[in-house]
Write a protein that holds these residues in place. Structure first.
Motif, PDB file in Angstrom:
ATOM      1  N   VAL A   1      14.453  -0.727  31.526  1.00  0.00           N
ATOM      2  CA  VAL A   1      15.751  -1.517  31.924  1.00  0.00           C
ATOM      3  C   VAL A   1      16.468  -1.674  30.668  1.00  0.00           C
ATOM      4  N   ASP A   2      17.805  -2.119  31.132  1.00  0.00           N
ATOM      5  CA  ASP A   2      18.742  -2.522  29.940  1.00  0.00           C
ATOM      6  C   ASP A   2      18.142  -2.914  28.750  1.00  0.00           C
ATOM      7  N   PRO A   3      18.906  -2.501  27.504  1.00  0.00           N
ATOM      8  CA  PRO A   3      18.500  -3.198  26.303  1.00  0.00           C
ATOM      9  C   PRO A   3      18.669  -4.698  26.104  1.00  0.00           C
ATOM     10  N   TYR A   4      17.827  -5.051  25.558  1.00  0.00           N
ATOM     11  CA  TYR A   4      18.098  -6.599  25.175  1.00  0.00           C
ATOM     12  C   TYR A   4      17.846  -6.816  23.838  1.00  0.00           C
TER      13      TYR A   4
ATOM     14  N   LEU B   1      12.793 -12.345  24.137  1.00  0.00           N
ATOM     15  CA  LEU B   1      13.917 -11.443  24.397  1.00  0.00           C
ATOM     16  C   LEU B   1      15.151 -12.349  24.837  1.00  0.00           C
ATOM     17  N   GLU B   2      16.184 -12.066  24.587  1.00  0.00           N
ATOM     18  CA  GLU B   2      17.296 -12.662  25.114  1.00  0.00           C
ATOM     19  C   GLU B   2      17.773 -12.316  26.695  1.00  0.00           C
ATOM     20  N   LEU B   3      17.532 -12.801  27.621  1.00  0.00           N
ATOM     21  CA  LEU B   3      17.753 -12.180  29.188  1.00  0.00           C
ATOM     22  C   LEU B   3      19.055 -12.757  29.518  1.00  0.00           C
ATOM     23  N   PRO B   4      19.522 -12.121  30.333  1.00  0.00           N
ATOM     24  CA  PRO B   4      20.880 -12.654  31.002  1.00  0.00           C
ATOM     25  C   PRO B   4      20.370 -13.810  32.090  1.00  0.00           C
ATOM     26  N   SER B   5      21.507 -14.398  32.407  1.00  0.00           N
ATOM     27  CA  SER B   5      21.348 -15.652  33.256  1.00  0.00           C
ATOM     28  C   SER B   5      20.903 -15.005  34.622  1.00  0.00           C
TER      29      SER B   5
ATOM     30  N   GLU C   1      12.672  -6.647  43.101  1.00  0.00           N
ATOM     31  CA  GLU C   1      13.473  -7.676  43.457  1.00  0.00           C
ATOM     32  C   GLU C   1      14.136  -8.171  41.794  1.00  0.00           C
ATOM     33  N   ARG C   2      13.544  -8.345  41.022  1.00  0.00           N
ATOM     34  CA  ARG C   2      13.670  -8.965  39.706  1.00  0.00           C
ATOM     35  C   ARG C   2      14.828  -8.309  38.854  1.00  0.00           C
ATOM     36  N   PHE C   3      14.780  -7.004  38.816  1.00  0.00           N
ATOM     37  CA  PHE C   3      15.602  -6.270  37.910  1.00  0.00           C
ATOM     38  C   PHE C   3      16.781  -5.331  38.778  1.00  0.00           C
ATOM     39  N   GLY C   4      16.731  -5.540  39.901  1.00  0.00           N
ATOM     40  CA  GLY C   4      17.959  -4.882  40.653  1.00  0.00           C
ATOM     41  C   GLY C   4      17.409  -3.539  41.171  1.00  0.00           C
ATOM     42  N   ASN C   5      16.489  -2.728  40.610  1.00  0.00           N
ATOM     43  CA  ASN C   5      16.402  -1.463  41.000  1.00  0.00           C
ATOM     44  C   ASN C   5      15.287  -1.145  42.039  1.00  0.00           C
ATOM     45  N   LYS C   6      15.562  -0.253  42.855  1.00  0.00           N
ATOM     46  CA  LYS C   6      14.452  -0.133  44.093  1.00  0.00           C
ATOM     47  C   LYS C   6      14.102   1.152  43.976  1.00  0.00           C
ATOM     48  N   GLY C   7      12.916   1.618  44.608  1.00  0.00           N
ATOM     49  CA  GLY C   7      12.206   2.950  44.833  1.00  0.00           C
ATOM     50  C   GLY C   7      11.706   3.563  43.611  1.00  0.00           C
ATOM     51  N   LYS C   8      10.935   4.493  43.873  1.00  0.00           N
ATOM     52  CA  LYS C   8       9.967   4.971  42.763  1.00  0.00           C
ATOM     53  C   LYS C   8      10.780   5.918  41.753  1.00  0.00           C
ATOM     54  N   LEU C   9      12.202   6.257  42.152  1.00  0.00           N
ATOM     55  CA  LEU C   9      13.017   6.845  41.281  1.00  0.00           C
ATOM     56  C   LEU C   9      13.581   6.078  40.281  1.00  0.00           C
TER      57      LEU C   9
ATOM     58  N   LEU D   1      18.303 -13.044  35.188  1.00  0.00           N
ATOM     59  CA  LEU D   1      16.834 -13.189  35.118  1.00  0.00           C
ATOM     60  C   LEU D   1      16.366 -14.415  34.628  1.00  0.00           C
ATOM     61  N   SER D   2      16.705 -15.573  35.042  1.00  0.00           N
ATOM     62  CA  SER D   2      16.374 -16.773  34.583  1.00  0.00           C
ATOM     63  C   SER D   2      14.867 -17.103  34.957  1.00  0.00           C
TER      64      SER D   2
END
Length: 141
Positions: free
Chosen positions: A96-99, A112-116, A83-91, A118-119
């Motif tokens: 995730v994204d560089p921060y 880390l500076e996270l986008p809004s 849920e939190r990082f928008g990716n689903k499934g085992k593949l 991921l508040s």
């Protein structure tokens, strides 16, 4: 020698006899020295096992340090990735994204500076969950 006897220096009291048939209990200096020798052997064996485990772990360990304003990838756990990082499934990707690193918190944590979006995620992460981004000269995130 039983574990209880090694730890506490005396045999465990129970209704079951721990002695073999015909064996008599002799209490004297020889028995004490024999017990002390067994305890010494057990401690040496534990030290050898511990040093062996340490050497295996040290082979895999790598000291990581990052600087402020470095770009890092964030390793996410499979359950939290859903849920939190928008990716689903085992593949889905393991990182995730560089921060960008805002500050160092203690010896082994970074903020880390996270986008809004991921508040809800706490911005401080352990060094083991970060991987340095090798920058491309032609592309910036």
């Amino acid at each position: 020698m039983e574990l209880f006897e090694a730890l506490y220096g005396k045999r465990c009291r129970s209704s079951i006899g721990w002695f073999k048939v015909g064996e008599s209990t002799v209490v004297g200096p020889d028995v004490v020295f024999e017990g002390m020798e067994k305890v010494r052997l057990i401690r040496e064996s534990l030290k050898i096992a511990q040093s062996s485990q340490n050497s295996y772990e040290d082979m895999r360990r790598r000291e990581l340090e990052f600087e402020v304003n470095d770009w890092v990838y964030l390793k996410v756990l499979p359950m939290k990735r859903v849920e939190r990082f928008g990716n689903k499934g085992k593949l889905s990707p393991q990182y995730v994204d560089p921060y960008i690193i805002l500050s160092r918190v203690g010896r082994v944590a970074y903020e880390l500076e996270l986008p809004s979006g991921l508040s809800a995620v706490h911005p401080i992460f352990h060094v083991s969950t970060l991987k340095k981004r090798i920058s491309d000269s032609f592309r910036e995130p």
